[in-house]
Write a protein that holds these residues in place. Structure first.
Motif, short mmCIF file in Angstrom:
data_model
loop_
_atom_site.label_atom_id
_atom_site.label_comp_id
_atom_site.label_asym_id
_atom_site.label_seq_id
_atom_site.Cartn_x
_atom_site.Cartn_y
_atom_site.Cartn_z
N LYS A 8 7.52 12.54 12.35
CA LYS A 8 6.60 12.36 11.21
C LYS A 8 5.36 11.56 11.60
O LYS A 8 4.89 10.68 10.86
CB LYS A 8 7.31 11.66 10.03
CG LYS A 8 8.46 12.44 9.45
CD LYS A 8 7.98 13.70 8.76
CE LYS A 8 9.13 14.49 8.14
NZ LYS A 8 8.77 15.88 7.87
N MET A 9 4.84 11.84 12.81
CA MET A 9 3.58 11.23 13.21
C MET A 9 2.49 11.85 12.34
O MET A 9 2.32 13.07 12.34
CB MET A 9 3.33 11.47 14.70
CG MET A 9 4.24 10.65 15.58
SD MET A 9 4.35 11.27 17.27
CE MET A 9 2.66 11.35 17.75
N GLN A 10 1.78 11.02 11.60
CA GLN A 10 0.88 11.55 10.57
C GLN A 10 -0.33 10.67 10.36
O GLN A 10 -0.32 9.48 10.70
CB GLN A 10 1.65 11.67 9.24
CG GLN A 10 2.18 10.33 8.76
CD GLN A 10 3.29 10.42 7.73
OE1 GLN A 10 3.03 10.81 6.61
NE2 GLN A 10 4.52 10.05 8.11
N ILE A 11 -1.37 11.26 9.82
CA ILE A 11 -2.51 10.51 9.31
C ILE A 11 -2.33 10.44 7.80
O ILE A 11 -2.23 11.47 7.13
CB ILE A 11 -3.85 11.20 9.65
CG1 ILE A 11 -4.04 11.31 11.17
CG2 ILE A 11 -5.02 10.45 9.00
CD1 ILE A 11 -4.24 10.00 11.90
N VAL A 12 -2.25 9.23 7.29
CA VAL A 12 -2.08 9.01 5.85
C VAL A 12 -3.45 8.70 5.25
O VAL A 12 -4.22 7.90 5.81
CB VAL A 12 -1.12 7.83 5.58
CG1 VAL A 12 -0.99 7.57 4.08
CG2 VAL A 12 0.25 8.10 6.20
N LYS A 13 -3.74 9.36 4.13
CA LYS A 13 -5.01 9.11 3.44
C LYS A 13 -4.70 8.63 2.03
O LYS A 13 -3.98 9.30 1.29
CB LYS A 13 -5.81 10.41 3.40
CG LYS A 13 -7.16 10.32 2.72
CD LYS A 13 -7.86 11.66 2.84
CE LYS A 13 -9.24 11.69 2.25
NZ LYS A 13 -9.90 12.98 2.47
N ILE A 14 -5.22 7.47 1.68
CA ILE A 14 -5.02 6.91 0.34
C ILE A 14 -6.37 6.79 -0.36
O ILE A 14 -7.28 6.14 0.14
CB ILE A 14 -4.37 5.51 0.40
CG1 ILE A 14 -3.04 5.53 1.18
CG2 ILE A 14 -4.15 4.95 -1.00
CD1 ILE A 14 -2.40 4.17 1.37
N ARG A 15 -6.48 7.46 -1.49
CA ARG A 15 -7.68 7.29 -2.34
C ARG A 15 -7.35 6.27 -3.41
O ARG A 15 -6.30 6.37 -4.05
CB ARG A 15 -8.07 8.62 -2.99
CG ARG A 15 -8.49 9.70 -2.02
CD ARG A 15 -8.81 11.00 -2.79
NE ARG A 15 -9.13 12.10 -1.90
CZ ARG A 15 -8.22 12.89 -1.32
NH1 ARG A 15 -6.93 12.68 -1.56
NH2 ARG A 15 -8.58 13.88 -0.53
N PHE A 16 -8.25 5.30 -3.59
CA PHE A 16 -8.04 4.27 -4.61
C PHE A 16 -8.67 4.72 -5.93
O PHE A 16 -9.88 4.89 -6.00
CB PHE A 16 -8.67 2.93 -4.16
CG PHE A 16 -8.13 2.42 -2.85
CD1 PHE A 16 -6.76 2.31 -2.63
CD2 PHE A 16 -8.98 2.05 -1.83
CE1 PHE A 16 -6.26 1.84 -1.43
CE2 PHE A 16 -8.50 1.58 -0.61
CZ PHE A 16 -7.14 1.47 -0.40
N GLY A 17 -7.81 4.88 -6.95
CA GLY A 17 -8.31 5.25 -8.28
C GLY A 17 -8.89 4.05 -8.99
O GLY A 17 -9.01 2.95 -8.44
#
Length: 280
Positions: free
Chosen positions: A268-277
């Motif tokens: 599960k090597m991944q790039i995580v993207k979090i958008r702040f609402g």
């Protein structure tokens, strides 16, 4: 005069990722090229013979490919955000001697490089801040640094190989505080599952005498696990070896493409993207 870096110092930890980026540039020039890193290696007084010896082994060469893909993926996400927020703050969390901010510079964004004070001391010598750029000495977990960031035009934060060294609670606290301070901003970083983090941790756990690897940040299903931290978080993820490219370059062997599938799949090597609402 070359800048001297001694063995067994915190500053020495900057050398490993720097040298990996140099090797990437040599082994996979069609996929990745970091001219600044190649120049920096020439400006540093350090015995690279051990790193050079290790760099040619099969797994080290695959490790260099991992570094190349990770840097490319994060740069893709930064540039993508800048398309709709050209005056944004571009913030490199745990920057070391990485120049991703500069490589993504669109001529109007503001670039911030954050790391521990002794790292920023080295960076100021080797990579002094340019126009619209600031090197900030801080501890990422002390959110006093928030006040240094001009996010009036938006903000995109990225962290490369950083959060593996954080406790899960620290990442959670930091992300929620960022959601408060930077609504409309984006955070992108690399992550992996517990199995992969245990493998990554083998080297530094011994030296740090850490017993409980389970407390360190690892994630399998980012949208579900991180999304549960706070209702303002919009979370997505992509495999970081093959999520952004098919790796069908002649410099990449079929065996390495197989390992890339294992990395993205089982590890599960991944790039995580979090958008702040917006505010709750």
């Amino acid at each position: 005069m070359k800048y001297k870096i001694e063995k067994n110092t915190v500053q020495e930890t900057l050398i490993i990722p720097l040298y990996a980026r140099k090797v990437c540039s040599e082994l996979y020039p069609n996929l990745y090229r970091d001219e600044t890193t190649v120049r920096l290696i020439d400006e540093i007084n350090y015995d690279f013979s051990e790193a050079e010896k290790k760099s040619r082994s099969l797994m080290q060469r695959f490790g260099s490919l991992e570094v190349a893909m990770r840097q490319n993926d994060l740069a893709f996400e930064v540039r993508d955000y800048l398309k709709s927020h050209p005056n944004a703050a571009v913030v490199n969390l745990g920057c070391g001697l990485d120049c991703t901010g500069r490589t993504c510079d669109n001529g109007s964004c503001k670039i911030y490089n954050l790391d521990f004070p002794d790292v920023i001391t080295v960076r100021n010598e080797l990579l002094p801040a340019g126009e619209r750029e600031k090197n900030i000495p801080c501890d990422l977990n002390d959110t006093a640094w928030f006040s240094e960031i001009d996010a009036s035009g938006g903000a995109v934060f990225f962290a490369s190989g950083v959060f593996y060294y954080f406790l899960t609670e620290q990442v959670k606290t930091l992300v929620r505080a960022m959601a408060d301070a930077f609504p409309g901003g984006v955070l992108v970083f690399d992550a992996a599952n517990r199995t992969a983090v245990k493998m990554i941790a083998k080297t530094w756990l011994k030296s740090a005498q850490i017993k409980d690897v389970g407390a360190y940040f690892a994630v399998s299903d980012a949208p579900q696990e991180i999304g549960a931290w706070d209702s303002r978080l919009r979370v997505s993820s992509r495999g970081y070896m093959l999520g952004y490219t098919d790796l069908k370059d002649p410099s990449v062997s079929g065996f390495f493409r197989f390992l890339a599938r294992v990395g993205d799949g089982m590890m599960k090597m991944q790039i995580v993207k979090i958008r702040f609402g917006g505010k709750q």
